[in-house]
Design a protein around this motif. Structure first.
Motif, PDB file in Angstrom:
ATOM      1  N   ALA A 105       0.809  -1.215   0.000  1.00 29.13           N
ATOM      2  CA  ALA A 105       0.000   0.000   0.000  1.00 29.13           C
ATOM      3  C   ALA A 105       0.845   1.269   0.000  1.00 29.13           C
ATOM      4  O   ALA A 105       0.437   2.303  -0.526  1.00 29.13           O
ATOM      5  CB  ALA A 105      -0.942   0.004   1.205  1.00 29.13           C
ATOM      6  N   THR A 106       2.047   1.208   0.586  1.00 27.09           N
ATOM      7  CA  THR A 106       2.867   2.419   0.713  1.00 27.09           C
ATOM      8  C   THR A 106       3.881   2.593  -0.416  1.00 27.09           C
ATOM      9  O   THR A 106       4.344   3.710  -0.658  1.00 27.09           O
ATOM     10  CB  THR A 106       3.617   2.440   2.058  1.00 27.09           C
ATOM     11  OG1 THR A 106       4.471   1.296   2.154  1.00 27.09           O
ATOM     12  CG2 THR A 106       2.641   2.442   3.224  1.00 27.09           C
ATOM     13  N   SER A 107       4.232   1.487  -1.128  1.00 30.18           N
ATOM     14  CA  SER A 107       5.214   1.650  -2.207  1.00 30.18           C
ATOM     15  C   SER A 107       4.903   0.836  -3.463  1.00 30.18           C
ATOM     16  O   SER A 107       5.588   0.994  -4.473  1.00 30.18           O
ATOM     17  CB  SER A 107       6.614   1.255  -1.712  1.00 30.18           C
ATOM     18  OG  SER A 107       6.723  -0.152  -1.576  1.00 30.18           O
ATOM     19  N   GLY A 108       3.896  -0.017  -3.412  1.00 31.30           N
ATOM     20  CA  GLY A 108       3.577  -0.850  -4.573  1.00 31.30           C
ATOM     21  C   GLY A 108       3.896  -2.306  -4.369  1.00 31.30           C
ATOM     22  O   GLY A 108       3.461  -3.161  -5.133  1.00 31.30           O
ATOM     23  N   GLY A 109       4.697  -2.621  -3.335  1.00 32.31           N
ATOM     24  CA  GLY A 109       4.980  -3.993  -2.971  1.00 32.31           C
ATOM     25  C   GLY A 109       5.894  -4.747  -3.922  1.00 32.31           C
ATOM     26  O   GLY A 109       6.444  -4.184  -4.870  1.00 32.31           O
ATOM     27  N   ILE A 110       6.055  -6.041  -3.655  1.00 35.53           N
ATOM     28  CA  ILE A 110       6.906  -6.885  -4.486  1.00 35.53           C
ATOM     29  C   ILE A 110       6.375  -6.950  -5.918  1.00 35.53           C
ATOM     30  O   ILE A 110       7.139  -7.122  -6.876  1.00 35.53           O
ATOM     31  CB  ILE A 110       7.021  -8.303  -3.871  1.00 35.53           C
ATOM     32  CG1 ILE A 110       8.140  -9.103  -4.532  1.00 35.53           C
ATOM     33  CG2 ILE A 110       5.697  -9.039  -3.963  1.00 35.53           C
ATOM     34  CD1 ILE A 110       9.524  -8.660  -4.159  1.00 35.53           C
ATOM     35  N   GLN A 111       5.047  -6.791  -6.069  1.00 35.23           N
ATOM     36  CA  GLN A 111       4.458  -6.841  -7.397  1.00 35.23           C
ATOM     37  C   GLN A 111       4.850  -5.627  -8.254  1.00 35.23           C
ATOM     38  O   GLN A 111       4.647  -5.627  -9.464  1.00 35.23           O
ATOM     39  CB  GLN A 111       2.936  -6.973  -7.323  1.00 35.23           C
ATOM     40  CG  GLN A 111       2.224  -5.888  -6.548  1.00 35.23           C
ATOM     41  CD  GLN A 111       2.060  -6.215  -5.086  1.00 35.23           C
ATOM     42  OE1 GLN A 111       2.894  -6.881  -4.496  1.00 35.23           O
ATOM     43  NE2 GLN A 111       0.984  -5.749  -4.492  1.00 35.23           N
ATOM     44  N   ALA A 112       5.455  -4.612  -7.632  1.00 36.48           N
ATOM     45  CA  ALA A 112       5.916  -3.445  -8.390  1.00 36.48           C
ATOM     46  C   ALA A 112       7.152  -3.756  -9.217  1.00 36.48           C
ATOM     47  O   ALA A 112       7.629  -2.898  -9.962  1.00 36.48           O
ATOM     48  CB  ALA A 112       6.200  -2.281  -7.436  1.00 36.48           C
ATOM     49  N   GLY A 224      15.359  -4.620   3.795  1.00 34.33           N
ATOM     50  CA  GLY A 224      14.601  -3.417   3.461  1.00 34.33           C
ATOM     51  C   GLY A 224      13.100  -3.571   3.540  1.00 34.33           C
ATOM     52  O   GLY A 224      12.367  -2.880   2.832  1.00 34.33           O
ATOM     53  N   CYS A 225      12.603  -4.445   4.423  1.00 37.63           N
ATOM     54  CA  CYS A 225      11.165  -4.715   4.508  1.00 37.63           C
ATOM     55  C   CYS A 225      10.335  -3.478   4.858  1.00 37.63           C
ATOM     56  O   CYS A 225       9.171  -3.379   4.471  1.00 37.63           O
ATOM     57  CB  CYS A 225      10.888  -5.799   5.542  1.00 37.63           C
ATOM     58  SG  CYS A 225      11.694  -7.382   5.202  1.00 37.63           S
ATOM     59  N   SER A 257      13.212  -5.342  -4.011  1.00 32.11           N
ATOM     60  CA  SER A 257      12.508  -6.434  -3.345  1.00 32.11           C
ATOM     61  C   SER A 257      11.144  -5.933  -2.878  1.00 32.11           C
ATOM     62  O   SER A 257      10.355  -5.471  -3.688  1.00 32.11           O
ATOM     63  CB  SER A 257      13.338  -6.994  -2.186  1.00 32.11           C
ATOM     64  OG  SER A 257      13.637  -5.991  -1.241  1.00 32.11           O
ATOM     65  N   TYR A 258      10.883  -5.985  -1.592  1.00 29.70           N
ATOM     66  CA  TYR A 258       9.563  -5.645  -1.065  1.00 29.70           C
ATOM     67  C   TYR A 258       9.158  -4.196  -1.329  1.00 29.70           C
ATOM     68  O   TYR A 258       7.968  -3.895  -1.437  1.00 29.70           O
ATOM     69  CB  TYR A 258       9.518  -5.913   0.444  1.00 29.70           C
ATOM     70  CG  TYR A 258      10.023  -7.264   0.814  1.00 29.70           C
ATOM     71  CD1 TYR A 258       9.230  -8.395   0.650  1.00 29.70           C
ATOM     72  CD2 TYR A 258      11.314  -7.439   1.307  1.00 29.70           C
ATOM     73  CE1 TYR A 258       9.699  -9.660   0.963  1.00 29.70           C
ATOM     74  CE2 TYR A 258      11.795  -8.698   1.638  1.00 29.70           C
ATOM     75  CZ  TYR A 258      10.981  -9.798   1.456  1.00 29.70           C
ATOM     76  OH  TYR A 258      11.460 -11.042   1.765  1.00 29.70           O
ATOM     77  N   ASN A 259      10.138  -3.306  -1.414  1.00 24.26           N
ATOM     78  CA  ASN A 259       9.851  -1.891  -1.627  1.00 24.26           C
ATOM     79  C   ASN A 259      10.571  -1.366  -2.866  1.00 24.26           C
ATOM     80  O   ASN A 259      11.087  -0.252  -2.884  1.00 24.26           O
ATOM     81  CB  ASN A 259      10.271  -1.081  -0.398  1.00 24.26           C
ATOM     82  CG  ASN A 259       9.373  -1.324   0.792  1.00 24.26           C
ATOM     83  OD1 ASN A 259       8.304  -0.719   0.917  1.00 24.26           O
ATOM     84  ND2 ASN A 259       9.785  -2.221   1.680  1.00 24.26           N
TER      85      ASN A 259
END
Length: 273
Positions: A105-112, A224-225, A257-259
């Protein structure tokens, strides 16, 4: 320390005798549900919260659906379709306060990671009927589509931080959430620096604290989670990673990665593209 962080203390909210309880809704977009599960795992603390608020919408926990407007909307997940882009605008209109929770929700996630590739090529490779897939070319954070009142980082979020944010929002005050980097958290806990002592690559110098110092205490560098810390200097850290022997591609992927879509991480990774 706020009373919400003490298991024996009940949270003080804006609910008063004779007044309706504040209505809270929890919404899901493209995500794994991990941040919603963090709320459910609050156990005893959640029972205190539920006694002071009305859960109006939370499909992970109940099938009950109560119409808005809502005092607080907690939003998990990124926007990846036109349908969801319209849905988040409707949710924003019905919410007095909208709080985004988690990396998606805050950066687009791993799917970004799709933001750095050809989405059409991916769908053709993965799906037998790609013409059935209706998706945007990017995975974007909620703030790219509607105004957000507060962002809570993490993959997943820290459940105690979430309770603090709910408490603060209902009481009209600023959440008491630390904004230091992971390195500061390591120093506070007496964890030796893995990069200095053992030469282990670590994103701690540019990552927002909040996980509880999990990886460094087990001899693993920070992944960097919790996303970029304030004024994160990714380029400087990347040069140090080069000195540790990482290749340009390894450095690029380390920041993806996550962000991956968070500005500081994205800009650094693009230097090594």
């Amino acid at each position: 320390m706020n009373a919400m962080l003490n298991k024996k203390a009940k949270p003080k909210t804006s609910a008063k005798p004779g007044r309706a309880k504040p209505k809270v809704a929890v919404w899901k977009f493209a995500s794994c549900d991990g941040c919603q599960l963090s709320l459910l795992s609050c156990e005893d603390e959640l029972l205190d919260v539920v006694g002071e608020i009305q859960i109006a919408y939370f499909l992970e926990a109940t099938s009950a659906k109560i119409e808005g407007p809502y005092d607080i909307s907690l939003v998990e997940g990124s926007i990846t379709t036109e349908h969801d882009a319209k849905r988040i605008r409707k949710i924003r209109e019905q919410s007095k306060a909208l709080i985004t929770i988690g990396a998606c929700a805050t950066s687009g996630g791993i799917q970004a990671l799709r933001n750095f590739a050809d989405v059409n090529a991916y769908t053709r490779a993965v799906y037998a009927r790609p013409d059935y897939i209706h998706t945007l070319k990017t995975s974007s954070p909620i703030q790219d589509h509607v105004p957000v009142d507060y962002e809570l980082r993490g993959c997943p979020i820290n459940k105690m931080q979430l309770l603090e944010v709910i408490n603060a929002t209902l009481n009209g005050r600023t959440p008491n959430i630390s904004h230091v980097s992971q390195c500061i958290e390591c120093k506070r806990r007496g964890t030796v620096c893995l990069m200095v002592v053992k030469g282990i690559p670590c994103l701690g110098p540019v990552t927002h604290a909040g996980c509880g110092n999990i990886c460094p205490t087990t001899d693993r560098g920070c992944f960097g989670c919790f996303g970029p810390s304030e004024a994160a200097n990714g380029a400087s850290l990347a040069r140090q990673l080069e000195r540790l022997g990482m290749s340009k591609r390894e450095i690029r992927d380390f920041f993806r990665s996550y962000n991956a879509n968070a500005v500081a991480f994205r800009e650094t990774s693009e230097i090594y593209d």
